[in-house]
Design an enzyme around this catalytic site. Sequence first.
Site, PDB file in Angstrom:
ATOM      1  N   GLY A   1       0.814  -1.213   0.000  1.00 21.38           N
ATOM      2  CA  GLY A   1       0.000   0.000   0.000  1.00 21.38           C
ATOM      3  C   GLY A   1       0.845   1.259   0.000  1.00 21.38           C
TER       4      GLY A   1
ATOM      5  CE  LYS B   1      16.420  -9.274  14.020  1.00 20.58           C
ATOM      6  NZ  LYS B   1      15.008  -9.653  14.231  1.00 20.58           N
TER       7      LYS B   1
ATOM      8  CG  HIS C   1      11.799  -8.558  11.023  1.00 18.20           C
ATOM      9  ND1 HIS C   1      12.195  -9.435  10.030  1.00 18.20           N
ATOM     10  CD2 HIS C   1      12.406  -8.953  12.166  1.00 18.20           C
ATOM     11  CE1 HIS C   1      12.990 -10.346  10.570  1.00 18.20           C
ATOM     12  NE2 HIS C   1      13.139 -10.078  11.858  1.00 18.20           N
TER      13      HIS C   1
ATOM     14  CG  ASP D   1       9.970  -7.146  14.780  1.00 20.66           C
ATOM     15  OD1 ASP D   1      11.018  -7.283  15.429  1.00 20.66           O
ATOM     16  OD2 ASP D   1       9.854  -6.345  13.840  1.00 20.66           O
TER      17      ASP D   1
ATOM     18  CG  ASP E   1      -0.605  -7.988   1.836  1.00 19.29           C
ATOM     19  OD1 ASP E   1      -1.689  -8.529   1.595  1.00 19.29           O
ATOM     20  OD2 ASP E   1      -0.297  -7.509   2.945  1.00 19.29           O
TER      21      ASP E   1
ATOM     22  CB  SER F   1      18.400  -9.523  22.719  1.00 21.91           C
ATOM     23  OG  SER F   1      17.237  -9.830  21.965  1.00 21.91           O
TER      24      SER F   1
ATOM     25  CD  GLU G   1      -3.711   3.794  -1.428  1.00 21.04           C
ATOM     26  OE1 GLU G   1      -4.131   4.931  -1.764  1.00 21.04           O
ATOM     27  OE2 GLU G   1      -4.412   2.765  -1.518  1.00 21.04           O
TER      28      GLU G   1
ATOM     29  CD  GLU H   1      11.756  -8.386  21.453  1.00 22.58           C
ATOM     30  OE1 GLU H   1      11.365  -8.891  20.381  1.00 22.58           O
ATOM     31  OE2 GLU H   1      10.990  -8.106  22.398  1.00 22.58           O
ATOM     32  CB  ALA H   2      16.255  -4.535  17.951  1.00 23.89           C
TER      33      ALA H   2
END
Length: 414
Positions: free
Chosen positions: A169, A366, A325, A353, A274, A363, A173, A360-361
């Site tokens: 999209g 990233k 991600h 995510d 998608d 860990s 768009e 957390e990323a």
Amino acid sequence: RRQPSATPSVAFVAAGVQHALHSPQEVSMATPSSTGAGAAAAAVPALAQEAVMVESEAMPEGSVTVEGYDFNQGVDYHKLLESYIRTGFQATNFGRAVEEIKRMRKWRLSDEPIKPDEDPDLKDPEVRKNTKCKIFFGYTSNLISSGTRETIRYLVEHSMVDVVVSTAGGIEEDFIKCLAPTYIGDFKLDGQTLRKKGINRTGNLLVPNDNYVKFEDWMKPILDAMLVEQQRDGVVWTPSKMIHRFGKEIDDERSVYYWAYKNNIPVFSPALTDGSIGDLIYFHSFNNPGLVLDIAGDIRLINDEAANHKGRTGMIVLGGGVVKHHIHNANLMRNGADYCVVVSVAQEFDGSDAGASPDEAKSWGKIRAEAHPVKVVAEASLIFPLLVAETFARPEEEVSDAAAGVAVAPAASK
């Protein structure tokens, strides 16, 4: 009056209060006796005094005080936004995000000492001065549907970002808006009524279904030509190559991807089918079958954008899901990005995510362990134009002053 003891922790005080509430001995001590009711009532219970009057440790040197904008100075939007870093809550996170983006823009390889095993080509002072932080920029489709599209286009038009990632999209768009407008509506408009009228609702935006008919009319001959080139010339179409072609064909300066085409900025969309583009590829497979879209080629390209870059990398992500991600995972290939700003209302309690904290990323590798990433918990259409106003849209010389001003300790990466 009893003096407070050495500074106890909050947890210790809380435990002491809880113990008192369950200790008959302490309760009886705090209860006035029948013979000395008046005297006992006048005495402050020692435990209560200790709990309330806990002695504070001195704040660390250089701690920043809370202070908001004083409108007695008049209305100065730049100074107002500068004051956010000392305001607290998400305003302070906004201020930290401004500083993080400034650091992305300011960094040059010449800031780093030459390593003993440095690539000979990177020892040249001029090369080092011109090797910048590579900025990966991602956003969800709703932001292209909204007026934030024009802010995004500004960044791509002026080559202020280096790699772009969006959803299906977020691609289609942009082109559809070159063919027909989107309108302001209301979040509470009735879906059944709108369906009967052939009007699609995106939040409080309205998109007539005729817009997608116009998009099909525009896109069908392009797909036909792409199929011919695939069969005749052996062209392998990846999502990024398809978007590049669309940017060329739209030939409209209002388009984000026209400028990505002009400036040769790669745009990745791993879920390109998608959405409406996927619908039209589906219809095309009946009317003129054979077109192949190769996503494997693009994963090599985006990962190489991160892995092969000789300088630092930064990530600016609006929203979550695949765009977040995809950018984070590409930077895993170089053991993490050096800078990161995420603007999102998603929370981490469900383990998604989309809502995961930058910590957390870390860990997962990233984001680099020593980095100071920032998450602003806010709706991006409100926040992102203000972020751009305080960073990319300001004079270039101001970027070099990023280290000046208020020094606020990095957020706890939440």
